[in-house]
Design a protein around this motif. Sequence first.
Motif, PDB file in Angstrom:
ATOM      1  N   UNK A 351       0.844  -1.200   0.000  1.00 37.90           N
ATOM      2  CA  UNK A 351       0.000   0.000   0.000  1.00 37.90           C
ATOM      3  C   UNK A 351       0.879   1.249   0.000  1.00 37.90           C
ATOM      4  N   UNK A 352       0.267   2.374  -0.346  1.00 36.82           N
ATOM      5  CA  UNK A 352       0.968   3.656  -0.316  1.00 36.82           C
ATOM      6  C   UNK A 352       0.347   4.564   0.737  1.00 36.82           C
ATOM      7  N   UNK A 353       1.182   5.446   1.293  1.00 34.51           N
ATOM      8  CA  UNK A 353       0.649   6.413   2.251  1.00 34.51           C
ATOM      9  C   UNK A 353       0.078   7.654   1.547  1.00 34.51           C
ATOM     10  N   UNK A 354       0.165   7.655   0.211  1.00 37.41           N
ATOM     11  CA  UNK A 354      -0.427   8.755  -0.564  1.00 37.41           C
ATOM     12  C   UNK A 354       0.469   9.957  -0.727  1.00 37.41           C
ATOM     13  N   UNK A 355       1.646   9.970  -0.108  1.00 36.22           N
ATOM     14  CA  UNK A 355       2.567  11.112  -0.189  1.00 36.22           C
ATOM     15  C   UNK A 355       3.326  11.084  -1.519  1.00 36.22           C
ATOM     16  N   UNK A 356       3.392  12.242  -2.160  1.00 33.58           N
ATOM     17  CA  UNK A 356       4.175  12.364  -3.394  1.00 33.58           C
ATOM     18  C   UNK A 356       5.577  12.865  -3.051  1.00 33.58           C
ATOM     19  N   UNK A 357       6.603  12.170  -3.528  1.00 34.04           N
ATOM     20  CA  UNK A 357       7.989  12.560  -3.335  1.00 34.04           C
ATOM     21  C   UNK A 357       8.546  13.073  -4.662  1.00 34.04           C
ATOM     22  N   UNK A 358       9.619  13.822  -4.579  1.00 35.32           N
ATOM     23  CA  UNK A 358      10.237  14.390  -5.784  1.00 35.32           C
ATOM     24  C   UNK A 358      11.641  13.839  -5.942  1.00 35.32           C
ATOM     25  N   UNK A 359      11.979  13.514  -7.181  1.00 36.16           N
ATOM     26  CA  UNK A 359      13.300  12.962  -7.467  1.00 36.16           C
ATOM     27  C   UNK A 359      13.825  13.564  -8.761  1.00 36.16           C
ATOM     28  N   UNK A 360      15.140  13.759  -8.828  1.00 41.00           N
ATOM     29  CA  UNK A 360      15.806  14.210 -10.042  1.00 41.00           C
ATOM     30  C   UNK A 360      16.925  13.231 -10.346  1.00 41.00           C
ATOM     31  N   UNK A 361      16.892  12.630 -11.554  1.00 41.09           N
ATOM     32  CA  UNK A 361      17.885  11.612 -11.886  1.00 41.09           C
ATOM     33  C   UNK A 361      19.273  12.208 -12.062  1.00 41.09           C
ATOM     34  N   UNK A 362      19.369  13.346 -12.759  1.00 37.45           N
ATOM     35  CA  UNK A 362      20.645  14.029 -12.939  1.00 37.45           C
ATOM     36  C   UNK A 362      20.447  15.506 -12.659  1.00 37.45           C
ATOM     37  N   UNK A 363      21.559  16.231 -12.582  1.00 40.08           N
ATOM     38  CA  UNK A 363      21.482  17.664 -12.265  1.00 40.08           C
ATOM     39  C   UNK A 363      20.770  18.457 -13.363  1.00 40.08           C
ATOM     40  N   UNK A 364      20.729  17.916 -14.606  1.00 40.78           N
ATOM     41  CA  UNK A 364      20.124  18.640 -15.723  1.00 40.78           C
ATOM     42  C   UNK A 364      18.727  18.136 -16.081  1.00 40.78           C
ATOM     43  N   UNK A 365      18.301  17.042 -15.482  1.00 35.74           N
ATOM     44  CA  UNK A 365      17.000  16.484 -15.836  1.00 35.74           C
ATOM     45  C   UNK A 365      15.881  17.160 -15.056  1.00 35.74           C
ATOM     46  N   UNK A 366      14.666  17.063 -15.592  1.00 35.92           N
ATOM     47  CA  UNK A 366      13.494  17.668 -14.957  1.00 35.92           C
ATOM     48  C   UNK A 366      13.027  16.788 -13.801  1.00 35.92           C
ATOM     49  N   UNK A 367      12.781  17.346 -12.629  1.00 36.40           N
ATOM     50  CA  UNK A 367      12.299  16.539 -11.500  1.00 36.40           C
ATOM     51  C   UNK A 367      10.951  15.885 -11.818  1.00 36.40           C
ATOM     52  N   UNK A 368      10.713  14.726 -11.221  1.00 37.92           N
ATOM     53  CA  UNK A 368       9.427  14.071 -11.377  1.00 37.92           C
ATOM     54  C   UNK A 368       8.940  13.591 -10.018  1.00 37.92           C
TER      55      UNK A 368
END
Length: 521
Positions: A351-368
């Motif tokens: 299950x998920x707690x419903x919280x959205x986290x943010x991640x960036x793969x590289x310093x130049x990529x757009x966060x998702x």
Amino acid sequence: MQFIQPQNRAQFTFNSLEDTVAPDNPVRLIDAFVEHLDLTQLKFNVSILNREGRPSFNSNVFLKLYFYGYLNGIRSSRRLEKECSRNTELQWLLGQLKPNYHSIADFRKDNATALRNTFKLFVLFLKDASLVSGDVVAVDGTKVRAHNSKKNNYSPNKIKRHLAYIENKTTEYLNALDALDKTENLEKINHIAEKIKLLKENKIKYESLGAVLETTGEPQVSTTDTDARALLVQGQVVEVSYNVETAVDSQHKLVVATHTINRNDRNALAPIALEAKDNLSADAFTLLADKGFYNSRHLQTCIDNNITTLVATPDMVNSNDKGTTSDYLTEKFIYNKATDTYTCPANATLHTNGTWYTKTKTSRSTPYRYRKFHTSACATCTVKKLCTAQAKRGRFIERSEFAAAAEQNSKHYKANWDLYRKRQEINEHIFGTIKRKWGYNHTNLTGLQKVNGEFALIMTVYNFKRVQNILGFDDFLNKLKKWKPDYRKIILSLLKTGLFKAYYRHSLFSNLLNGLKNQHC
């Protein structure tokens, strides 16, 4: 008389330009097409005659010249100038006008946007002539060498290596000067002093280049062509290049969208797909692309715009799968959309707690954004060591905000494998023709906008030649004469500046680098 005798060169003859060109010569198609265009609507620079001064050449003269040149593998402005004097087809096409090479080169350089508009307008002709279906479109890109050598392309690491070399050499020369002071050998002392001076100048140059990279956030800098980038061409081969993106319709393998970028295919799918949709005025179509274009964010953009994607899925390397056996990889966890849960191979529910986290793969990529899925059953699971040997709290599954688009694409890709296999058949012919047969595997123009204009012209010429082969001379000429161009579409496209905005964010970069070149280079 053993041989056929040539005509006497002193013999007077009476003929016209019309007699020198056969009725079915393809040059007549170029004339009919260009004469049919309103160059002002296409945003070509059309000169207006002043009261004083010599009249200028009509812009359609240069457009005809470039169409003829690129159709026949001639792109040099100096060679085109020569052809105007010795080529009877060009003499007929231009009415014996002979513009100089500088004016010819300036036309191509100054009308990049208009050349792209000409390509878009010809796609409208293809649509009106029922030569494109707009049902299936294949996308691909190819690298073309830029007018910038590897030597004049710099990355932060390369700049550091140069600065380290300068530091070591400077120390070496200073030690040599100390030794020469005792001998008082003025000739050698002056020679070493000149070398130290040159090293100081180079140090200033490399430090300035590093400052440009730091200010702009760019990963590399090219000093001859500020927009050119070192791109991976094939395998481990890297060239300072541009990347020409094309979208090709499956009906007759005609190009329906094209633009040039200075990065790899990874972030190129959505822009070329949206451009194809806009040019075709299509409500929906199926898009084919190889795994180099795979990007879940772009897949989501395509789906949002009613574009069905069949993009090959690359082999993903997931950090969650470290120390995991093949039976417990992330793809073995089944997502249930109705309950918004995952089921693991051991039948436990995450299950998920419903919280959205943010991640960036590289310093130049757009966060998702992503959510985490977990189950307390991991604590007592008998196969935990096979699933996650490293995580003390148990296995976590991350689900991206674009996961649904990726899953939908994967489903379409697997269900339509036979259609996907036609991708190479649809679009590889174009690159083989323009690069191998015509020799357009490089550009001599500098700047992303001008290179965009040139390759839009090349793709227009490719379509022009292919339509001639499909329809034949007479049918093509008749369709051109009956065609009524709709310039409203071009005007609307010009208003949609967001499509290419991401590729022209280089004004600050260019200004900084041009200032640097004026000071130190």
